[in-house]
Design a protein around this motif. Structure first.
Motif, PDB file in Angstrom:
ATOM      1  N   ASN A 244       0.811  -1.223   0.000  1.00  0.00           N
ATOM      2  CA  ASN A 244       0.000   0.000   0.000  1.00  0.00           C
ATOM      3  C   ASN A 244       0.841   1.270   0.000  1.00  0.00           C
ATOM      4  O   ASN A 244       0.296   2.377  -0.066  1.00  0.00           O
ATOM      5  CB  ASN A 244      -0.935   0.006   1.210  1.00  0.00           C
ATOM      6  N   GLU A 245       2.145   1.131   0.102  1.00  0.00           N
ATOM      7  CA  GLU A 245       2.998   2.303   0.168  1.00  0.00           C
ATOM      8  C   GLU A 245       3.342   2.842  -1.219  1.00  0.00           C
ATOM      9  O   GLU A 245       3.841   3.956  -1.339  1.00  0.00           O
ATOM     10  CB  GLU A 245       4.294   1.963   0.914  1.00  0.00           C
ATOM     11  N   ARG A 246       3.078   2.067  -2.251  1.00  0.00           N
ATOM     12  CA  ARG A 246       3.446   2.479  -3.606  1.00  0.00           C
ATOM     13  C   ARG A 246       2.214   2.954  -4.359  1.00  0.00           C
ATOM     14  O   ARG A 246       1.125   2.413  -4.214  1.00  0.00           O
ATOM     15  CB  ARG A 246       4.106   1.325  -4.357  1.00  0.00           C
ATOM     16  N   GLY A 247       2.420   3.965  -5.185  1.00  0.00           N
ATOM     17  CA  GLY A 247       1.338   4.488  -5.993  1.00  0.00           C
ATOM     18  C   GLY A 247       1.067   3.619  -7.206  1.00  0.00           C
ATOM     19  O   GLY A 247       1.800   2.665  -7.497  1.00  0.00           O
ATOM     20  N   GLU A 248       0.008   3.964  -7.933  1.00  0.00           N
ATOM     21  CA  GLU A 248      -0.397   3.160  -9.080  1.00  0.00           C
ATOM     22  C   GLU A 248       0.664   3.163 -10.173  1.00  0.00           C
ATOM     23  O   GLU A 248       0.948   2.134 -10.786  1.00  0.00           O
ATOM     24  CB  GLU A 248      -1.726   3.688  -9.625  1.00  0.00           C
ATOM     25  N   VAL A 249       1.243   4.326 -10.437  1.00  0.00           N
ATOM     26  CA  VAL A 249       2.264   4.420 -11.484  1.00  0.00           C
ATOM     27  C   VAL A 249       3.466   3.573 -11.113  1.00  0.00           C
ATOM     28  O   VAL A 249       4.016   2.839 -11.940  1.00  0.00           O
ATOM     29  CB  VAL A 249       2.678   5.885 -11.708  1.00  0.00           C
ATOM     30  N   SER A 250       3.875   3.649  -9.864  1.00  0.00           N
ATOM     31  CA  SER A 250       5.022   2.862  -9.413  1.00  0.00           C
ATOM     32  C   SER A 250       4.743   1.371  -9.523  1.00  0.00           C
ATOM     33  O   SER A 250       5.604   0.592  -9.944  1.00  0.00           O
ATOM     34  CB  SER A 250       5.365   3.229  -7.968  1.00  0.00           C
ATOM     35  N   LYS A 251       3.519   0.960  -9.153  1.00  0.00           N
ATOM     36  CA  LYS A 251       3.154  -0.451  -9.258  1.00  0.00           C
ATOM     37  C   LYS A 251       3.150  -0.906 -10.711  1.00  0.00           C
ATOM     38  O   LYS A 251       3.622  -2.009 -11.030  1.00  0.00           O
ATOM     39  CB  LYS A 251       1.780  -0.692  -8.640  1.00  0.00           C
ATOM     40  N   ALA A 252       2.619  -0.081 -11.599  1.00  0.00           N
ATOM     41  CA  ALA A 252       2.573  -0.437 -13.019  1.00  0.00           C
ATOM     42  C   ALA A 252       3.974  -0.612 -13.585  1.00  0.00           C
ATOM     43  O   ALA A 252       4.266  -1.579 -14.289  1.00  0.00           O
ATOM     44  CB  ALA A 252       1.818   0.633 -13.801  1.00  0.00           C
ATOM     45  N   GLN A 253       4.862   0.329 -13.267  1.00  0.00           N
ATOM     46  CA  GLN A 253       6.238   0.236 -13.757  1.00  0.00           C
ATOM     47  C   GLN A 253       6.940  -1.000 -13.212  1.00  0.00           C
ATOM     48  O   GLN A 253       7.662  -1.693 -13.941  1.00  0.00           O
ATOM     49  CB  GLN A 253       7.005   1.508 -13.374  1.00  0.00           C
ATOM     50  N   SER A 254       6.730  -1.274 -11.925  1.00  0.00           N
ATOM     51  CA  SER A 254       7.350  -2.444 -11.316  1.00  0.00           C
ATOM     52  C   SER A 254       6.827  -3.729 -11.935  1.00  0.00           C
ATOM     53  O   SER A 254       7.585  -4.668 -12.195  1.00  0.00           O
ATOM     54  CB  SER A 254       7.094  -2.443  -9.808  1.00  0.00           C
ATOM     55  N   LEU A 255       5.514  -3.787 -12.192  1.00  0.00           N
ATOM     56  CA  LEU A 255       4.925  -4.982 -12.790  1.00  0.00           C
ATOM     57  C   LEU A 255       5.510  -5.258 -14.165  1.00  0.00           C
ATOM     58  O   LEU A 255       5.876  -6.394 -14.487  1.00  0.00           O
ATOM     59  CB  LEU A 255       3.410  -4.821 -12.874  1.00  0.00           C
ATOM     60  N   ILE A 256       5.614  -4.221 -14.991  1.00  0.00           N
ATOM     61  CA  ILE A 256       6.151  -4.388 -16.340  1.00  0.00           C
ATOM     62  C   ILE A 256       7.584  -4.912 -16.282  1.00  0.00           C
ATOM     63  O   ILE A 256       7.968  -5.823 -17.030  1.00  0.00           O
ATOM     64  CB  ILE A 256       6.104  -3.050 -17.104  1.00  0.00           C
ATOM     65  N   GLN A 257       8.400  -4.358 -15.383  1.00  0.00           N
ATOM     66  CA  GLN A 257       9.803  -4.788 -15.288  1.00  0.00           C
ATOM     67  C   GLN A 257       9.915  -6.215 -14.769  1.00  0.00           C
ATOM     68  O   GLN A 257      10.715  -7.011 -15.281  1.00  0.00           O
ATOM     69  CB  GLN A 257      10.574  -3.839 -14.373  1.00  0.00           C
ATOM     70  N   GLU A 258       9.104  -6.569 -13.780  1.00  0.00           N
ATOM     71  CA  GLU A 258       9.176  -7.918 -13.222  1.00  0.00           C
ATOM     72  C   GLU A 258       8.695  -8.959 -14.230  1.00  0.00           C
ATOM     73  O   GLU A 258       9.242 -10.064 -14.311  1.00  0.00           O
ATOM     74  CB  GLU A 258       8.356  -8.006 -11.934  1.00  0.00           C
ATOM     75  N   VAL A 259       7.684  -8.634 -15.016  1.00  0.00           N
ATOM     76  CA  VAL A 259       7.216  -9.556 -16.049  1.00  0.00           C
ATOM     77  C   VAL A 259       8.314  -9.782 -17.079  1.00  0.00           C
ATOM     78  O   VAL A 259       8.519 -10.903 -17.567  1.00  0.00           O
ATOM     79  CB  VAL A 259       5.936  -9.015 -16.715  1.00  0.00           C
ATOM     80  N   ALA A 260       9.045  -8.722 -17.411  1.00  0.00           N
ATOM     81  CA  ALA A 260      10.164  -8.865 -18.361  1.00  0.00           C
ATOM     82  C   ALA A 260      11.212  -9.833 -17.812  1.00  0.00           C
ATOM     83  O   ALA A 260      11.780 -10.637 -18.554  1.00  0.00           O
ATOM     84  CB  ALA A 260      10.781  -7.508 -18.648  1.00  0.00           C
ATOM     85  N   ARG A 261      11.458  -9.785 -16.511  1.00  0.00           N
ATOM     86  CA  ARG A 261      12.415 -10.722 -15.908  1.00  0.00           C
ATOM     87  C   ARG A 261      11.904 -12.158 -15.998  1.00  0.00           C
ATOM     88  O   ARG A 261      12.669 -13.083 -16.268  1.00  0.00           O
ATOM     89  CB  ARG A 261      12.660 -10.361 -14.442  1.00  0.00           C
ATOM     90  N   LEU A 262      10.597 -12.333 -15.761  1.00  0.00           N
ATOM     91  CA  LEU A 262      10.038 -13.687 -15.786  1.00  0.00           C
ATOM     92  C   LEU A 262      10.153 -14.338 -17.159  1.00  0.00           C
ATOM     93  O   LEU A 262      10.334 -15.549 -17.270  1.00  0.00           O
ATOM     94  CB  LEU A 262       8.565 -13.641 -15.367  1.00  0.00           C
ATOM     95  N   LYS A 263      10.040 -13.556 -18.215  1.00  0.00           N
ATOM     96  CA  LYS A 263      10.048 -14.131 -19.567  1.00  0.00           C
ATOM     97  C   LYS A 263      11.426 -14.122 -20.215  1.00  0.00           C
ATOM     98  O   LYS A 263      11.584 -14.620 -21.320  1.00  0.00           O
ATOM     99  CB  LYS A 263       9.085 -13.366 -20.471  1.00  0.00           C
TER     100      LYS A 263
END
Length: 468
Positions: A244-263
Motif C-alpha cells: 500500500n505504500e506504492r502508488g499506481e504508477v510505481s506499481k505499473a512500472q514495477s509490474l512491467i519490469q518484473e514480467v520482463a524478468r520472468l520471460k
C-alpha cells in the motif's frame, strides 16, 4: 486474414503434393499460417503438431487467429486430452506421450524438422512412430536444408519413403562422403543441383524472401507468446497488490519490469533459435538496463553491440557502423529511447521487442530504424510477449487504439496513448464489473467474478491481472 498471393500459390502446391511435403519457406514468410489455412481448407482435422518448446504457444496463438481450437501438451506425465482441432507437443516430451496419443489424427506437422536430423535420436524414432498411418504430413523448415542434406534424409523418409529408400545411397550421393580412420563422415554436400531438382519436383516447396518482395507489405508484425510460470506471476501480483505504500504508477512500472524478468530466459531461447535458423542479423529493443545487459551477455557469442542511455554520443556512430558493415556482428541491442531515433540499422530486417515502451510512437520510431527511405525489403517485427500477463493486455490496447497510433505517424492530432489510464480502465472492466466488485471477489474467493453472459471470452487474458 487474407493470404498473400505467394501464400495462395503455396497452398495450391501443397494440394499438388497431396498433403505430404516439405515447406522450406524462409523465416517470416508464414509457414505456420499457411499450414493452418491448408488444414481448414482440406478439413484435415484433428492435427498434431510436433515442434520445439519455444514455439508451442505460437502455434496456439495462430490457431486461435484462424478459428481453430488448440490444446498445448505440457509435462512428461500424461493426462487426459480434450478434443481440440490442433494438439501441440514439443520434441522433448513426445516420447513420454507417444502411447497416449490415441486420436486418429488426419495430419502431422513437423515444425523445425531439422530437429529430427539425427536418425538415431530418440526424438526422431518417436516422430517416425507417430507419423505411421497419418495420411497428411507437413514438414516445416526455414533453414537452408540443402546445405546439410545429411539432416534431411529422415524427414524425406517420412514424407515420401519411396523417394530415397536407401539411406546409404543417399548419403554417398549427396552428402560429400569422406572416409576417415573412424569411418565415413558426411558433413558436406555433393550433386546439389541434382538433389534440388528432385526435391522441387517431388516433395519440396521453397520460397525465399527476395522472391516474394512484391507481395509483402513494408512491415510484417507478429506476436510471439513467451510462456512463464503462472505461479510466479500470481505471486508477483499478490506482492504488488498488498504493497500500500506504492502508488499506481510505481506499481505499473514495477509490474512491467518484473514480467520482463520472468520471460527473459524464454525470450533469449527464442532469439537464439531465430539467429541459428536464419543466419540473419537482428535488432532487439528493451527498456530497462538490467534486461538490456542480460540480453547482451546471453547473446555475446553471436557478436553483440548495444546502445543505451550510458553510451557516449561520440561512440554511437562507431557502434552502428560495426553492426551495419561487420558480418560477424549480428546482434544490436538498444534502449527504445536511446537507440530508437536518429540511427540507421538497415543491415537487419528483423526487429524484436523484448519490452514494450509506454508510448506507441516510440515503438513505431524504433521499428523504423530498419525501415528507412530506400529500403526495398520488408521489415519483420516481433513482439515477445509474456503469455497470460499484463503484456497481452497492453498489446490488445495498442491494437484497439490503432487509430491513435496512425494519427501520430500520419500527421494527425499527435495525441499519445496513455497506457496507464487505459490499463486502469480495461483491466477491471474486462468482466463487465467495477474495481470494487473485483476486489471483493478476490477477498472472498481468490479470483475475479464470472464474466457476463454473451461476453467474448477470447479477449480475456489467460491470467487475470487484477492489480490496482
Amino acid at each position: 486474414m487474407i493470404p498473400y498471393p505467394f501464400q495462395k500459390q503455396v497452398l495450391n502446391e501443397i494440394d499438388w503434393f497431396r498433403g505430404r511435403c516439405l515447406l522450406a519457406l524462409e523465416q517470416g514468410l508464414g509457414k505456420t499460417l499457411i499450414s493452418l489455412w491448408w488444414l481448414k481448407r482440406r478439413e484435415a482435422i484433428p492435427v498434431i503438431v510436433v515442434c520445439p518448446g519455444t514455439v508451442k504457444f505460437v502455434w496456439q496463438y495462430e490457431s486461435q487467429r484462424v478459428g481453430l481450437s488448440c490444446e498445448v501438451i505440457s509435462g512428461r506425465s500424461p493426462y487426459r486430452l480434450g478434443s481440440a482441432d490442433v494438439t501441440v507437443i514439443n520434441y522433448d516430451i513426445l516420447l513420454y506421450w507417444l502411447n497416449y496419443l490415441e486420436r486418429n489424427y488426419k495430419c502431422l506437422i513437423i515444425d523445425e524438422c531439422h530437429y529430427i536430423g539425427n536418425h538415431r535420436a530418440k526424438r526422431t524414432r518417436a516422430v517416425k512412430r507417430l507419423a505411421a498411418g497419418i495420411p497428411y504430413v507437413l514438414a516445416l523448415s526455414g533453414t537452408p536444408v540443402l546445405n546439410r542434406p545429411y539432416e534431411l534424409h529422415t524427414t524425406l523418409s517420412i514424407l515420401c519413403p519411396k523417394l530415397f529408400p536407401s539411406r546409404w545411397e543417399f548419403l554417398q550421393r549427396y552428402c560429400h562422403p569422406v572416409l576417415t580412420p573412424w569411418g565415413w563422415q558426411y558433413k558436406g554436400v555433393s550433386n546439389v543441383e541434382e538433389l534440388h531438382s528432385i526435391l522441387t519436383r517431388r516433395v519440396m516447396i521453397r520460397r525465399r524472401k527476395e522472391e516474394v518482395l512484391d507481395s509483402l507489405p513494408p512491415k510484417i508484425r507478429s506476436t510471439i507468446p513467451i510462456p512463464i510460470s503462472v505461479q510466479d506471476y500470481h505471486q508477483l501480483l499478490r506482492n504488488l497488490r498488498s504493497n500500500n505504500e506504492r502508488g499506481e504508477v510505481s506499481k505499473a512500472q514495477s509490474l512491467i519490469q518484473e514480467v520482463a524478468r520472468l520471460k527473459l530466459n524464454g525470450a533469449i531461447e527464442w532469439i537464439r533459435n531465430l539467429l541459428d535458423t536464419t543466419g540473419e542479423k537482428v535488432v532487439i529493443f528493451g527498456v530497462h538496463k538490467e534486461i538490456i545487459e542480460s540480453l547482451c551477455s546471453a547473446l555475446h557469442s553471436y557478436g553483440c553491440v548495444k546502445i543505451d542511455g550510458d553510451t557516449p554520443m561520440e561512440k554511437r556512430s562507431e557502434i552502428v557502423s560495426q553492426f551495419q558493415h561487420v558480418p560477424k556482428v549480428r546482434v544490436f541491442v538498444g534502449n527504445v529511447l536511446a537507440a530508437g531515433t536518429g540511427i540507421t540499422l538497415t543491415a537487419s530486417s528483423n526487429v524484436l521487442f523484448v519490452e514494450l515502451p509506454w508510448r506507441p510512437s516510440d515503438i513505431l520510431q524504433a521499428e523504423d530504424r530498419c525501415h528507412r527511405i530506400g529500403t526495398h525489403r520488408p521489415v519483420w517485427v516481433y513482439y515477445l510477449v509474456a503469455q497470460g500477463t499484463i503484456e497481452e493486455k497492453i498489446c490488445r490496447i495498442i491494437e484497439k487504439k490503432q487509430n491513435i497510433i496512425n494519427s501520430v505517424i500520419d500527421g494527425g492530432s499527435g495525441e499519445e496513448l496513455d497506457l496507464l489510464a487505459l490499463m486502469k480502465e480495461e483491466l477491471f472492466d474486462v468482466c463487465g464489473r467495477s474495481v470494487e466488485e473485483v476486489e471483493h471477489c478476490i477477498q472472498e474467493g481468490g479470483g475475479p467474478p464470472p464474466c457476463d453472459q454473451g461476453m467474448d471470452t477470447n479477449r480475456l487474458p489467460m491470467v487475470q491481472p487484477w492489480l490496482f
